[in-house]
Motif scaffolding. Structure first.
Motif, short mmCIF file in Angstrom:
data_model
loop_
_atom_site.label_atom_id
_atom_site.label_comp_id
_atom_site.label_asym_id
_atom_site.label_seq_id
_atom_site.Cartn_x
_atom_site.Cartn_y
_atom_site.Cartn_z
N ALA A 50 0.83 -1.21 0.00
CA ALA A 50 0.00 0.00 0.00
C ALA A 50 0.86 1.26 0.00
O ALA A 50 0.61 2.21 -0.76
CB ALA A 50 -0.93 0.00 1.22
N ALA A 51 1.89 1.28 0.85
CA ALA A 51 2.75 2.47 0.95
C ALA A 51 3.49 2.74 -0.35
O ALA A 51 3.58 3.89 -0.81
CB ALA A 51 3.74 2.29 2.10
N ASN A 52 4.02 1.69 -0.97
CA ASN A 52 4.77 1.88 -2.20
C ASN A 52 3.87 2.21 -3.38
O ASN A 52 4.25 2.97 -4.27
CB ASN A 52 5.64 0.66 -2.48
N LEU A 53 2.66 1.65 -3.40
CA LEU A 53 1.70 2.02 -4.44
C LEU A 53 1.37 3.51 -4.34
O LEU A 53 1.29 4.21 -5.36
CB LEU A 53 0.41 1.20 -4.31
N ALA A 54 1.17 3.99 -3.10
CA ALA A 54 0.86 5.41 -2.91
C ALA A 54 2.00 6.29 -3.43
O ALA A 54 1.76 7.33 -4.05
CB ALA A 54 0.60 5.69 -1.43
N CYS A 55 3.24 5.86 -3.20
CA CYS A 55 4.39 6.64 -3.66
C CYS A 55 4.46 6.68 -5.19
O CYS A 55 4.75 7.74 -5.78
CB CYS A 55 5.69 6.04 -3.11
N VAL A 56 4.18 5.56 -5.84
CA VAL A 56 4.22 5.54 -7.30
C VAL A 56 3.06 6.36 -7.87
O VAL A 56 3.22 7.11 -8.84
CB VAL A 56 4.17 4.09 -7.83
N LEU A 57 1.88 6.26 -7.26
CA LEU A 57 0.74 7.06 -7.71
C LEU A 57 1.03 8.55 -7.56
O LEU A 57 0.59 9.37 -8.38
CB LEU A 57 -0.51 6.68 -6.91
N ALA A 58 1.78 8.91 -6.51
CA ALA A 58 2.11 10.32 -6.27
C ALA A 58 3.03 10.89 -7.33
O ALA A 58 3.13 12.11 -7.47
CB ALA A 58 2.74 10.47 -4.89
N GLU A 59 3.69 10.02 -8.09
CA GLU A 59 4.56 10.50 -9.17
C GLU A 59 3.75 11.07 -10.32
O GLU A 59 4.28 11.84 -11.13
CB GLU A 59 5.46 9.36 -9.66
N GLY A 60 2.48 10.68 -10.40
CA GLY A 60 1.62 11.18 -11.47
C GLY A 60 0.45 11.99 -10.96
O GLY A 60 -0.56 12.15 -11.65
N GLY A 61 0.54 12.48 -9.74
CA GLY A 61 -0.56 13.25 -9.15
C GLY A 61 -0.33 13.40 -7.66
O GLY A 61 0.75 13.14 -7.15
N THR A 62 -1.37 13.83 -6.95
CA THR A 62 -1.28 13.95 -5.49
C THR A 62 -1.90 12.72 -4.85
O THR A 62 -2.94 12.23 -5.31
CB THR A 62 -2.01 15.21 -5.01
N ALA A 63 -1.28 12.21 -3.79
CA ALA A 63 -1.76 10.97 -3.18
C ALA A 63 -1.65 11.04 -1.67
O ALA A 63 -0.77 11.70 -1.11
CB ALA A 63 -0.95 9.78 -3.71
N GLY A 64 -2.56 10.33 -1.00
CA GLY A 64 -2.54 10.20 0.45
C GLY A 64 -2.62 8.74 0.82
O GLY A 64 -2.94 7.88 -0.01
N LEU A 65 -2.31 8.44 2.08
CA LEU A 65 -2.29 7.05 2.56
C LEU A 65 -2.92 6.99 3.94
O LEU A 65 -2.57 7.78 4.82
CB LEU A 65 -0.86 6.52 2.60
N VAL A 66 -3.86 6.06 4.13
CA VAL A 66 -4.49 5.85 5.43
C VAL A 66 -4.06 4.49 5.97
O VAL A 66 -4.28 3.46 5.33
CB VAL A 66 -6.03 5.89 5.34
N LEU A 85 -10.54 9.62 8.60
CA LEU A 85 -11.09 9.92 7.29
C LEU A 85 -11.87 11.23 7.28
O LEU A 85 -11.82 11.99 6.32
CB LEU A 85 -12.00 8.78 6.83
N SER A 86 -12.59 11.51 8.39
CA SER A 86 -13.47 12.68 8.41
C SER A 86 -12.80 13.94 8.95
O SER A 86 -13.15 15.05 8.55
CB SER A 86 -14.73 12.39 9.24
N ASP A 87 -11.82 13.81 9.83
CA ASP A 87 -11.22 14.98 10.48
C ASP A 87 -9.93 15.47 9.84
O ASP A 87 -9.57 16.64 9.99
CB ASP A 87 -10.96 14.70 11.96
N VAL A 88 -9.20 14.59 9.15
CA VAL A 88 -7.96 15.03 8.52
C VAL A 88 -8.29 15.91 7.32
O VAL A 88 -9.19 15.60 6.53
CB VAL A 88 -7.12 13.81 8.06
N GLU A 89 -7.56 16.99 7.17
CA GLU A 89 -7.74 17.88 6.02
C GLU A 89 -6.95 17.31 4.85
O GLU A 89 -5.81 17.66 4.60
CB GLU A 89 -7.25 19.29 6.38
N TRP A 90 -7.59 16.36 4.12
CA TRP A 90 -6.93 15.70 3.00
C TRP A 90 -6.73 16.63 1.82
O TRP A 90 -5.81 16.46 1.02
CB TRP A 90 -7.74 14.47 2.56
N GLY A 91 -7.61 17.62 1.71
CA GLY A 91 -7.51 18.54 0.58
C GLY A 91 -7.98 17.89 -0.72
O GLY A 91 -8.70 16.88 -0.70
N ASP A 92 -7.56 18.45 -1.84
CA ASP A 92 -7.93 17.92 -3.16
C ASP A 92 -6.86 16.92 -3.60
O ASP A 92 -5.77 17.31 -4.03
CB ASP A 92 -8.03 19.05 -4.18
#
Length: 244
Positions: A50-66, A85-92
């Motif tokens: 999950a962590a490494n997928l998030a890093c690769v996805l972030a190379e082509g956009g913005t990404a977060g990890l829960v 999920l509800s209180d963190v300011e994830w942004g766009d």
């Protein structure tokens, strides 16, 4: 007046739950793609994937990890995940990768039900033949929450020696792919074992960023290439005061 009367008749705990759901829906509506990473059991390297997928996805956009890794009882852990999920300011965000607790019990089920608009689930399994049973559990889980399965990843698939480059099938190879084929699911790819993945995990440094030219990092990038076309078509992001 009638609406105020109806609202007043709703018990306070129900009103609180409704507000919490609305708040979470507002936060999640600003995220284009929500990808759930799951496994039928623990010990398959799901969180590392999950962590490494998030890093690769972030190379082509913005990404977060829960990933709330806390040793609490189920209801308390579920409450913490909902609050995150509800209180963190994830942004766009373009992508949010949600690492579910392992297994198919009430705990991951409750969390998944809070994300009804997720693009789908990525199932992480291992190369052994028993992975067929593992993936079957995940399918039953996904159907229970009406979630699509985006594909299967076979982790710990072979070991590439960092000295000579020779590959050894320590845990066999192909069990996850065979399970995906038998069950009619997309197979996203294999990730080989690499000792540096463990070292990076202990140091808090994502493997794909530390060793971008490694076989495992290349495998993650190929997996993301296959994953992106399977994501849902994005809707325009909401605007106005409720979207903030």
């Amino acid at each position: 007046m009638a609406e105020e009367l109806e609202t007043a008749q709703i018990p306070p705990h129900i009103m609180a739950a409704m507000r919490e759901r609305m708040k979470m829906a507002q936060r999640m509506s600003r995220i284009k793609h929500k990808i759930v990473v799951m496994s039928g059991k623990g010990g398959v390297g799901k969180s590392t994937v999950a962590a490494n997928l998030a890093c690769v996805l972030a190379e082509g956009g913005t990404a977060g990890l829960v990933d709330t890794a806390v040793v609490w009882r189920g209801p308390l852990k579920i409450k913490a995940l909902k609050q995150m999920l509800s209180d963190v300011e994830w942004g766009d965000l373009d992508y949010l990768v949600i690492d579910l607790p392992p297994g198919t019990s009430d705990e991951p089920l409750s969390v998944a039900q809070e994300i009804p608009d997720a693009d789908g689930a990525v199932v992480v399994t291992t190369p052994q033949e028993v992975s067929l049973l593992d993936v079957r559990k995940s399918i039953a889980f996904a159907r229970a929450v009406k979630m699509d399965i985006l594909g299967v990843i076979e982790n710990m698939s072979g070991f590439v020696c960092p000295h000579c480059g020779k590959e050894t099938a320590i845990f066999k190879v192909g069990g996850g792919e065979a399970a995906a084929e038998e069950l009619g699911l997309p197979f996203l790819g294999r990730i080989p074992l690499d000792p540096r993945i463990v070292i990076g995990g202990d140091a808090g440094k994502p493997f794909v960023l530390e060793h971008p030219d490694s076989a495992a990092a290349q495998a993650f990038r190929e997996i993301v290439k296959k994953l992106r076309p399977r994501l849902k078509e994005t809707k325009p992001r909401p605007t106005g005061p409720l979207a903030k």
